[in-house]
Scaffold this active site. Structure first.
Site, PDB file in Angstrom:
ATOM      1  N   GLY A  14     143.854  77.186  42.426  1.00 11.02           N
ATOM      2  CA  GLY A  14     145.099  78.037  42.374  1.00 11.02           C
ATOM      3  C   GLY A  14     145.504  78.358  41.202  1.00 11.02           C
ATOM      4  O   GLY A  14     146.790  78.857  41.055  1.00 11.02           O
ATOM      5  N   ARG A  93     135.994  81.696  51.595  1.00  8.34           N
ATOM      6  CA  ARG A  93     135.306  81.924  52.850  1.00  8.34           C
ATOM      7  C   ARG A  93     134.656  83.269  52.988  1.00  8.34           C
ATOM      8  O   ARG A  93     135.615  84.212  52.355  1.00  8.34           O
ATOM      9  CB  ARG A  93     136.229  81.613  53.897  1.00  8.34           C
ATOM     10  CG  ARG A  93     136.843  80.359  54.065  1.00  8.34           C
ATOM     11  CD  ARG A  93     135.705  79.244  54.424  1.00  8.34           C
ATOM     12  NE  ARG A  93     135.021  79.448  55.663  1.00  8.34           N
ATOM     13  CZ  ARG A  93     133.901  78.783  55.987  1.00  8.34           C
ATOM     14  NH1 ARG A  93     133.441  78.119  55.173  1.00  8.34           N
ATOM     15  NH2 ARG A  93     133.323  79.121  57.349  1.00  8.34           N
ATOM     16  N   LEU A  95     134.721  86.687  54.766  1.00  5.09           N
ATOM     17  CA  LEU A  95     135.680  87.419  55.897  1.00  5.09           C
ATOM     18  C   LEU A  95     134.918  88.341  56.731  1.00  5.09           C
ATOM     19  O   LEU A  95     133.807  88.840  56.292  1.00  5.09           O
ATOM     20  CB  LEU A  95     136.755  87.677  55.181  1.00  5.09           C
ATOM     21  CG  LEU A  95     137.921  87.065  54.585  1.00  5.09           C
ATOM     22  CD1 LEU A  95     138.788  87.794  53.368  1.00  5.09           C
ATOM     23  CD2 LEU A  95     138.554  86.114  55.378  1.00  5.09           C
ATOM     24  N   ASN A 109     140.150  91.023  45.591  1.00 12.46           N
ATOM     25  CA  ASN A 109     139.569  89.642  45.291  1.00 12.46           C
ATOM     26  C   ASN A 109     139.424  89.786  43.686  1.00 12.46           C
ATOM     27  O   ASN A 109     139.135  90.801  43.202  1.00 12.46           O
ATOM     28  CB  ASN A 109     138.235  89.808  46.043  1.00 12.46           C
ATOM     29  CG  ASN A 109     137.650  88.540  45.509  1.00 12.46           C
ATOM     30  OD1 ASN A 109     138.155  87.519  45.743  1.00 12.46           O
ATOM     31  ND2 ASN A 109     136.281  88.480  45.503  1.00 12.46           N
ATOM     32  N   HIS A 111     136.622  88.061  41.001  1.00  7.08           N
ATOM     33  CA  HIS A 111     135.063  87.479  40.822  1.00  7.08           C
ATOM     34  C   HIS A 111     134.914  87.423  39.506  1.00  7.08           C
ATOM     35  O   HIS A 111     135.255  88.268  38.467  1.00  7.08           O
ATOM     36  CB  HIS A 111     134.377  88.515  41.478  1.00  7.08           C
ATOM     37  CG  HIS A 111     132.763  88.097  41.671  1.00  7.08           C
ATOM     38  ND1 HIS A 111     132.518  87.088  42.399  1.00  7.08           N
ATOM     39  CD2 HIS A 111     131.838  88.236  40.877  1.00  7.08           C
ATOM     40  CE1 HIS A 111     131.391  86.813  42.376  1.00  7.08           C
ATOM     41  NE2 HIS A 111     131.061  87.325  41.330  1.00  7.08           N
ATOM     42  N   SER A 138     136.370  90.794  37.176  1.00  3.79           N
ATOM     43  CA  SER A 138     136.361  91.833  38.055  1.00  3.79           C
ATOM     44  C   SER A 138     137.640  91.739  39.045  1.00  3.79           C
ATOM     45  O   SER A 138     137.292  90.747  39.686  1.00  3.79           O
ATOM     46  CB  SER A 138     135.105  92.508  38.527  1.00  3.79           C
ATOM     47  OG  SER A 138     134.264  92.653  37.409  1.00  3.79           O
ATOM     48  N   ASP A 144     133.148  95.698  53.255  1.00  5.97           N
ATOM     49  CA  ASP A 144     132.276  94.796  53.866  1.00  5.97           C
ATOM     50  C   ASP A 144     131.032  94.055  53.169  1.00  5.97           C
ATOM     51  O   ASP A 144     130.275  93.267  54.182  1.00  5.97           O
ATOM     52  CB  ASP A 144     132.108  95.473  55.333  1.00  5.97           C
ATOM     53  CG  ASP A 144     131.446  96.730  55.370  1.00  5.97           C
ATOM     54  OD1 ASP A 144     131.042  96.853  54.035  1.00  5.97           O
ATOM     55  OD2 ASP A 144     131.362  97.491  56.353  1.00  5.97           O
ATOM     56  N   GLU A 145     130.905  94.227  51.979  1.00  5.05           N
ATOM     57  CA  GLU A 145     129.611  93.629  51.609  1.00  5.05           C
ATOM     58  C   GLU A 145     130.177  92.737  50.469  1.00  5.05           C
ATOM     59  O   GLU A 145     131.045  93.305  49.590  1.00  5.05           O
ATOM     60  CB  GLU A 145     128.856  94.909  50.794  1.00  5.05           C
ATOM     61  CG  GLU A 145     127.338  94.626  50.917  1.00  5.05           C
ATOM     62  CD  GLU A 145     126.616  95.877  50.042  1.00  5.05           C
ATOM     63  OE1 GLU A 145     125.748  95.489  49.161  1.00  5.05           O
ATOM     64  OE2 GLU A 145     126.912  97.007  50.368  1.00  5.05           O
ATOM     65  N   LEU A 146     129.490  91.783  50.413  1.00  7.86           N
ATOM     66  CA  LEU A 146     129.941  90.695  49.517  1.00  7.86           C
ATOM     67  C   LEU A 146     130.096  91.056  47.864  1.00  7.86           C
ATOM     68  O   LEU A 146     129.291  91.550  47.580  1.00  7.86           O
ATOM     69  CB  LEU A 146     129.036  89.323  49.666  1.00  7.86           C
ATOM     70  CG  LEU A 146     129.675  88.228  49.028  1.00  7.86           C
ATOM     71  CD1 LEU A 146     130.975  87.468  49.420  1.00  7.86           C
ATOM     72  CD2 LEU A 146     128.560  87.250  48.885  1.00  7.86           C
ATOM     73  N   ASP A 147     131.382  90.784  47.444  1.00  6.25           N
ATOM     74  CA  ASP A 147     131.613  91.159  46.091  1.00  6.25           C
ATOM     75  C   ASP A 147     131.314  92.547  45.596  1.00  6.25           C
ATOM     76  O   ASP A 147     130.863  92.873  44.437  1.00  6.25           O
ATOM     77  CB  ASP A 147     130.849  90.108  45.099  1.00  6.25           C
ATOM     78  CG  ASP A 147     131.372  88.756  45.257  1.00  6.25           C
ATOM     79  OD1 ASP A 147     132.623  88.561  45.566  1.00  6.25           O
ATOM     80  OD2 ASP A 147     130.579  87.799  45.050  1.00  6.25           O
ATOM     81  N   GLU A 176     140.789  85.947  33.672  1.00  2.40           N
ATOM     82  CA  GLU A 176     141.270  86.321  34.862  1.00  2.40           C
ATOM     83  C   GLU A 176     142.560  86.296  35.052  1.00  2.40           C
ATOM     84  O   GLU A 176     143.263  87.199  35.859  1.00  2.40           O
ATOM     85  CB  GLU A 176     140.477  85.264  35.916  1.00  2.40           C
ATOM     86  CG  GLU A 176     139.020  85.388  35.963  1.00  2.40           C
ATOM     87  CD  GLU A 176     138.257  84.451  37.088  1.00  2.40           C
ATOM     88  OE1 GLU A 176     138.949  84.035  37.977  1.00  2.40           O
ATOM     89  OE2 GLU A 176     137.249  83.801  36.863  1.00  2.40           O
TER      90      GLU A 176
HETATM   91  C1  GRF Z   1     138.108  81.594  39.956  1.00  2.64           C
HETATM   92  O1  GRF Z   1     136.937  81.780  38.894  1.00  2.64           O
HETATM   93  C2  GRF Z   1     137.921  83.027  40.875  1.00  2.64           C
HETATM   94  O2  GRF Z   1     137.274  84.212  40.085  1.00  2.64           O
HETATM   95  C3  GRF Z   1     136.866  82.826  41.778  1.00  2.64           C
HETATM   96  O3  GRF Z   1     137.095  81.353  42.085  1.00  2.64           O
HETATM   97  C4  GRF Z   1     138.058  80.838  40.925  1.00  2.64           C
HETATM   98  C5  GRF Z   1     139.366  80.452  41.485  1.00  2.64           C
HETATM   99  O4  GRF Z   1     139.990  79.576  40.571  1.00  2.64           O
HETATM  100  N1  GRF Z   1     136.827  83.618  42.823  1.00  2.64           N
HETATM  101  P1  GRF Z   1     141.582  79.416  40.768  1.00  2.64           P
HETATM  102  O5  GRF Z   1     141.619  78.673  42.205  1.00  2.64           O
HETATM  103  O6  GRF Z   1     142.578  80.478  40.848  1.00  2.64           O
HETATM  104  O7  GRF Z   1     141.933  78.427  39.807  1.00  2.64           O
END
Ligand code: GRF
Length: 223
Positions: A14, A93, A95, A109, A111, A138, A144-147, A176
């Protein structure tokens, strides 16, 4: 006007959730988190939310016979909150299409790659193995397609000669934490919108993702 409300879905540490909480507290993001939902009771992010008096829910996927029933349990929590945006922050997960349709254009999301490069897992290892010079992260709307789905905002980091997967992952994660609150702000302020399925920035079609560099938004369309 009422603050934009967010529901954040997590599975683990988190740290992105924390970055969003910190941006709200710092007044950089005019939003409130209505709930944090985790599919794992042990997720550290639940403690981060509780420390801020944010309502938390655990919906353990193992308690449901299939993805549809699990997603329905999520929807039953999320819908009454009427969130402006559902934020996947390390939610591990996949979805269902039904869930994705339910939150069409309000589900995002993060990634850890420069999409469309390296969808799925082990992005940092792939960047190193392919001797990439540049890697990154990103934020995208979920389709509906992953990432896949339109990318709002990216940040780049260098890949250094002696990088391990862990070192590179930490460098990306720090970015991020900058782009996720910023992308949420672009959505809730209405600077990023959709015209049918075409992503728009400040009312103009956005054909390449925005880039956050040294705190500034860059895009060839802005040049
Ligand atoms: C991050 O690298 C995010 O891009 C990926 O999962 C990780 C989550 O990290 N989808 P956190 O739980 O926010 O620390």
């Amino acid at each position: 006007m009422a603050k934009a409300s967010l529901v954040v879905l997590i599975s683990g540490s988190g740290s992105n959730l924390q970055a969003i909480i910190d941006a709200i507290k710092a007044g950089q993001l005019d939003a409130e988190i209505s709930a944090v939902i985790s599919n794992k009771a042990s997720a550290r992010g639940l403690e981060r939310a509780a420390a801020e008096n944010i309502t938390t829910h655990v919906v353990d996927h193992k308690d449901y016979p299939n993805r549809e029933m699990f997603d329905k349990a999520l929807i039953d929590i999320i819908d009454p909150l009427h969130p402006h945006l559902v934020v996947l922050a390390g939610f591990m997960r996949i979805l269902t299409d039904g869930f994705i349709r339910q939150y069409h254009h309000r589900l995002i999301n993060i990634h850890p790659s420069l999409l469309p490069r390296y969808k799925g897992l082990h992005t940092h290892r792939q960047a190193i193995d392919n001797a990439d010079k540049i890697h990154g992260a990103s934020v995208h709307y979920v389709s509906d397609e992953l990432d896949s789905g339109p990318v709002i905002l990216q940040a780049e980091v260098p890949v250094k000669a002696d990088d391990t997967e862990q070192i590179l992952a930490a460098r990306v994660l720090a970015e991020e934490h900058k782009i996720y609150p910023k992308a949420i702000e672009l959505h809730i302020s209405g600077r990023v919108t959709f015209n049918d399925e075409q992503l728009q920035f400040d009312g103009k079609p956005l054909s390449t993702p925005l880039l956050l560099k040294d705190g500034r938004l860059l895009n060839e369309q802005l040049a």
